[in-house]
Enzyme design. Sequence first.
Site, PDB file in Angstrom:
ATOM      1  N   LYS A 145       0.813  -1.221   0.000  1.00 49.63           N
ATOM      2  CA  LYS A 145       0.000   0.000   0.000  1.00 49.63           C
ATOM      3  C   LYS A 145       0.842   1.266   0.000  1.00 49.63           C
ATOM      4  CE  LYS A 145      -4.449  -1.739   1.302  1.00 49.63           C
ATOM      5  NZ  LYS A 145      -5.497  -1.939   2.304  1.00 49.63           N
ATOM      6  N   ARG A 173      -3.651  -9.961   5.041  1.00 52.59           N
ATOM      7  CA  ARG A 173      -4.045 -10.032   3.626  1.00 52.59           C
ATOM      8  C   ARG A 173      -2.866  -9.565   2.778  1.00 52.59           C
ATOM      9  NH1 ARG A 173      -6.219  -6.494  -0.017  1.00 52.59           N
ATOM     10  NH2 ARG A 173      -7.781  -7.287  -1.463  1.00 52.59           N
TER      11      ARG A 173
END
Length: 275
Positions: free
Chosen positions: A217, A251
Amino acid sequence: MPPENIVPASQVMGILNVTPDSFSDGGHFFSRDAALKQAHQMAAEGADIIDIGGESTRPCAEPASVEEELDRVIPVLEKIRAELPIPISVDTSKAQVMREAIAAGADMINDVMALRGEGSLAAVAASNKVQVCLMHLQGEPRTMQLNPHYDDVVNEIKAFLQARVQVCLEAGIASSRLLIDPGFGFGKTVEHNLQLMKQLQVFIELGYPVLVGVSRKSLIGQVLNKPVTERLYGSLALAVLAVSKGVAVIRTHDVAATVETLKMTHAVLQQTDNL
Ligand code: 7PM
């Protein structure tokens, strides 16, 4: 005899994007065969669950129609179901996709809207077995990164997740089916994300398994000044921190690296204090 290990190992959720515009393999043509191959690969690398996503939640992404999302997700779900014993999660906010995914044997619904979309609460409540991950997102996907603002990021997200849990319980969804997720990167600045990571125990203390998605991210890109293809070490650092605070599920795009990293982490966490 040493006392029994009471620290459960964290689980690894492998990300399977079935979108033509997904963020870390941007522009690549999506094919069902490639998706299936990747699912087999992630299972072989030790993933505990596969998360299939048919709608990119990236800021400014074109929203997929229900038909498109169904067409991307359901055939891949059915194939994985038939070929692999691995649990399957479906990353969707649409009630129709939830219903068809559940009918096709999904084990978890992963909803970045935390069942706020029309009909989605009822869709999950109608099944009495799927797990559901309730994620926090400020605003809406298209505009969430424009100007995120909180007076108290940790407590506001905690209150949001508590409220969504309450709504689910009142709709008849058993508490044992719920997971919560502070939603890294969804309507948050880098400072908000770092603060959430530092204070993760606040979410653990709510008593529900916590899922964390930080893989590749932009908070990592901003701290390390790295493009999306070079964010593995940063992702692993955050995974270790999250797991050391008690997170249940990580995740990730990088299953093999994450499984090995967390195996090492868990070998330490499960030690009892003998001195
Ligand atoms: C563009 C921006 C593409 C963001 C993809 C993403 C999470 C999730 C996603 C998460 C849960 C990504 C995200 N992130 N579901 N789905 N938690 N529960 O980077 O953090 O994978 S999509």
